[in-house]
Scaffold this motif. Structure first.
Motif, PDB file in Angstrom:
ATOM      1  N   MET A 111     -29.297  13.372 -25.289  1.00 53.96           N
ATOM      2  CA  MET A 111     -29.099  12.563 -25.976  1.00 53.96           C
ATOM      3  C   MET A 111     -30.353  12.662 -26.777  1.00 53.96           C
ATOM      4  N   LYS A 112     -30.362  13.024 -28.890  1.00 50.64           N
ATOM      5  CA  LYS A 112     -31.808  12.772 -29.601  1.00 50.64           C
ATOM      6  C   LYS A 112     -32.104  11.234 -29.657  1.00 50.64           C
ATOM      7  N   LYS A 113     -33.392  11.304 -30.206  1.00 51.56           N
ATOM      8  CA  LYS A 113     -33.879  10.003 -30.149  1.00 51.56           C
ATOM      9  C   LYS A 113     -33.624   9.640 -31.247  1.00 51.56           C
ATOM     10  N   ILE A 114     -32.855   8.798 -31.912  1.00 58.23           N
ATOM     11  CA  ILE A 114     -33.243   8.555 -33.685  1.00 58.23           C
ATOM     12  C   ILE A 114     -34.105   7.577 -34.116  1.00 58.23           C
ATOM     13  N   GLY A 115     -34.407   7.745 -34.875  1.00 64.16           N
ATOM     14  CA  GLY A 115     -35.827   6.716 -35.666  1.00 64.16           C
ATOM     15  C   GLY A 115     -35.148   6.047 -36.938  1.00 64.16           C
ATOM     16  N   LEU A 116     -35.164   5.091 -36.268  1.00 63.98           N
ATOM     17  CA  LEU A 116     -34.566   3.846 -38.185  1.00 63.98           C
ATOM     18  C   LEU A 116     -35.367   3.496 -38.718  1.00 63.98           C
ATOM     19  N   ILE A 117     -35.737   4.118 -39.670  1.00 61.47           N
ATOM     20  CA  ILE A 117     -36.410   2.811 -40.737  1.00 61.47           C
ATOM     21  C   ILE A 117     -35.529   1.914 -41.656  1.00 61.47           C
ATOM     22  N   GLY A 118     -36.085   0.986 -41.358  1.00 59.27           N
ATOM     23  CA  GLY A 118     -35.124  -0.402 -40.848  1.00 59.27           C
ATOM     24  C   GLY A 118     -36.392  -1.476 -41.961  1.00 59.27           C
ATOM     25  N   GLY A 119     -35.559  -3.076 -42.097  1.00 59.20           N
ATOM     26  CA  GLY A 119     -36.287  -3.751 -42.761  1.00 59.20           C
ATOM     27  C   GLY A 119     -35.892  -3.811 -44.126  1.00 59.20           C
ATOM     28  N   LEU A 120     -34.998  -3.053 -45.079  1.00 59.85           N
ATOM     29  CA  LEU A 120     -34.801  -3.430 -45.963  1.00 59.85           C
ATOM     30  C   LEU A 120     -33.495  -3.439 -46.325  1.00 59.85           C
ATOM     31  N   THR A 140     -21.723   5.166 -30.002  1.00 60.08           N
ATOM     32  CA  THR A 140     -22.329   6.059 -29.398  1.00 60.08           C
ATOM     33  C   THR A 140     -21.372   5.604 -27.982  1.00 60.08           C
ATOM     34  N   GLN A 141     -21.281   4.346 -27.562  1.00 57.36           N
ATOM     35  CA  GLN A 141     -20.187   3.183 -26.362  1.00 57.36           C
ATOM     36  C   GLN A 141     -19.388   4.136 -26.389  1.00 57.36           C
ATOM     37  N   SER A 142     -18.185   4.321 -27.763  1.00 57.91           N
ATOM     38  CA  SER A 142     -16.689   4.515 -27.594  1.00 57.91           C
ATOM     39  C   SER A 142     -16.632   6.511 -27.619  1.00 57.91           C
ATOM     40  N   ALA A 143     -17.552   6.894 -28.071  1.00 56.31           N
ATOM     41  CA  ALA A 143     -18.318   8.179 -27.249  1.00 56.31           C
ATOM     42  C   ALA A 143     -18.491   8.470 -26.309  1.00 56.31           C
ATOM     43  N   LEU A 144     -19.725   8.126 -25.549  1.00 55.40           N
ATOM     44  CA  LEU A 144     -19.773   7.904 -24.518  1.00 55.40           C
ATOM     45  C   LEU A 144     -19.171   7.519 -23.002  1.00 55.40           C
ATOM     46  N   GLY A 145     -19.001   6.531 -23.239  1.00 56.62           N
ATOM     47  CA  GLY A 145     -17.393   5.848 -22.259  1.00 56.62           C
ATOM     48  C   GLY A 145     -18.723   4.703 -22.113  1.00 56.62           C
ATOM     49  N   GLY A 146     -18.291   3.571 -20.881  1.00 61.72           N
ATOM     50  CA  GLY A 146     -19.438   2.698 -19.834  1.00 61.72           C
ATOM     51  C   GLY A 146     -19.620   2.063 -20.895  1.00 61.72           C
ATOM     52  N   CYS A 176     -23.587   5.745 -39.934  1.00 67.03           N
ATOM     53  CA  CYS A 176     -23.641   5.568 -38.425  1.00 67.03           C
ATOM     54  C   CYS A 176     -23.000   6.697 -38.157  1.00 67.03           C
ATOM     55  N   LEU A 177     -21.908   6.853 -38.115  1.00 60.64           N
ATOM     56  CA  LEU A 177     -21.298   8.035 -37.849  1.00 60.64           C
ATOM     57  C   LEU A 177     -21.487   9.244 -37.833  1.00 60.64           C
ATOM     58  N   ALA A 178     -22.440   9.951 -38.906  1.00 64.94           N
ATOM     59  CA  ALA A 178     -23.181  11.221 -38.785  1.00 64.94           C
ATOM     60  C   ALA A 178     -24.431  10.651 -38.162  1.00 64.94           C
ATOM     61  N   THR A 179     -24.721   9.705 -38.219  1.00 61.32           N
ATOM     62  CA  THR A 179     -26.074   9.471 -36.926  1.00 61.32           C
ATOM     63  C   THR A 179     -25.552   9.653 -35.712  1.00 61.32           C
ATOM     64  N   VAL A 180     -23.946   9.361 -34.942  1.00 68.54           N
ATOM     65  CA  VAL A 180     -24.369   9.256 -33.205  1.00 68.54           C
ATOM     66  C   VAL A 180     -23.749  10.956 -32.911  1.00 68.54           C
ATOM     67  N   LYS A 181     -22.956  11.617 -34.950  1.00 69.11           N
ATOM     68  CA  LYS A 181     -22.758  12.196 -34.360  1.00 69.11           C
ATOM     69  C   LYS A 181     -24.161  13.703 -34.059  1.00 69.11           C
ATOM     70  N   CYS A 182     -24.987  13.089 -35.335  1.00 66.54           N
ATOM     71  CA  CYS A 182     -26.321  13.863 -35.406  1.00 66.54           C
ATOM     72  C   CYS A 182     -26.853  13.535 -33.458  1.00 66.54           C
ATOM     73  N   ALA A 183     -26.963  12.659 -33.146  1.00 69.28           N
ATOM     74  CA  ALA A 183     -27.932  12.084 -31.346  1.00 69.28           C
ATOM     75  C   ALA A 183     -26.796  13.136 -30.257  1.00 69.28           C
ATOM     76  N   LEU A 184     -25.859  13.553 -30.499  1.00 67.47           N
ATOM     77  CA  LEU A 184     -25.189  14.027 -29.428  1.00 67.47           C
ATOM     78  C   LEU A 184     -24.908  15.282 -29.377  1.00 67.47           C
ATOM     79  N   GLU A 185     -25.279  15.872 -31.023  1.00 68.98           N
ATOM     80  CA  GLU A 185     -24.780  17.582 -31.320  1.00 68.98           C
ATOM     81  C   GLU A 185     -25.802  18.049 -29.693  1.00 68.98           C
ATOM     82  N   ASN A 186     -25.418  19.284 -29.000  1.00 70.67           N
ATOM     83  CA  ASN A 186     -26.140  19.888 -28.221  1.00 70.67           C
ATOM     84  C   ASN A 186     -25.981  18.977 -26.878  1.00 70.67           C
ATOM     85  N   ASP A 187     -25.900  18.185 -26.667  1.00 68.92           N
ATOM     86  CA  ASP A 187     -26.524  16.774 -25.745  1.00 68.92           C
ATOM     87  C   ASP A 187     -26.249  17.329 -24.217  1.00 68.92           C
TER      88      ASP A 187
END
Length: 232
Positions: free
Chosen positions: A1-10, A26-32, A221-232
């Motif tokens: 799983m790739k590490k997601i970098g979030l810029i928040g606070g705004l 993520t939990q829905s995609a990977l379970g547990g 958010c959906l695209a973020t998880v998809k990107c994080a899980l690609e080639n995982d």
């Protein structure tokens, strides 16, 4: 799983929603009890707004985002997600100086709208989102036209975001006014609407919109998880 970098606070309000939805998806995609690998850089919104609105210093605002992006890269993030639509106007400049990619909110939103076959989207957000070119230009690349609220509508949307939504206040009267604005935009040719401020979907869900609506928060958010899980 790739590490997601979030810029928040705004604001912290939408940042909290991002953290929640990314982990739910993520939990829905990977379970547990799976959860996402996230590193967060949280900007002080007051400093950012002071630069943008009070001093009209876009370079200072851009620098705040750039410093957070650099910190996320140093922390080992594989890609960057900004939890705010308007701040994406700085991505072309910042991307030149870091080695990891941004997952651009307007890009994934435009793709989602194009997949559904819509051609004329109304853009609702803060002034910078409604008035800058980054949304219309990216939409145009996907064969979609943009319809921008008129001055009175822009003023109400912008002020309500800063007066209420970023303070975690979601009022029925404000929701009703947004619905009226969307209806008027539909009469002026919009066949759908992009809720292009990451707090707006907390006030008005797509199901409550008079015309088909796209939550940029949910799409991102959906695209973020998809990107994080690609080639995982």
């Amino acid at each position: 799983m790739k590490k997601i970098g979030l810029i928040g606070g705004l604001s912290w309000v939408s940042t909290a929603q991002y953290y929640k939805r990314i982990n739910e998806i993520t939990q829905s995609a990977l379970g547990g009890v799976s959860s996402a690998r996230i590193v967060l850089e949280s900007i002080n919104r007051q400093e950012f707004i002071s630069s943008v609105i009070e001093r009209k210093d876009e370079a200072s605002a851009c620098q705040q985002i750039a410093e957070s992006a650099a910190a996320l890269e140093a922390a080992g993030a594989d890609f960057i997600v900004i939890t705010c639509n308007g701040a994406h106007r700085f991505v072309p400049e910042i991307a030149k100086n870091i080695q990891i990619p941004f997952l651009h909110i307007a890009q994934v939103t435009a793709q989602a709208i194009a997949e559904k076959g819509f051609k004329r989207v109304a853009i609702l957000g803060v002034r910078k989102t409604m008035e800058e070119d980054f949304y219309p230009s990216i939409l145009a690349q996907n064969g979609i036209g943009a319809i921008i609220p008129n001055e009175q509508e822009k003023e109400y949307i912008h002020e309500s975001i800063n007066r209420e939504l970023v303070h975690n206040q979601f009022l029925d009267k404000t929701r009703i006014r947004y619905q009226s604005i969307i209806s008027d935009l539909s009469e002026r040719g919009a066949d759908c609407v992009a809720l292009a401020c990451t707090e707006i979907p907390l006030l008005l869900s797509p199901e409550q919109s008079p015309i088909p609506a796209f939550s940029t928060t949910e799409i991102h958010c959906l695209a973020t998880v998809k990107c994080a899980l690609e080639n995982d």
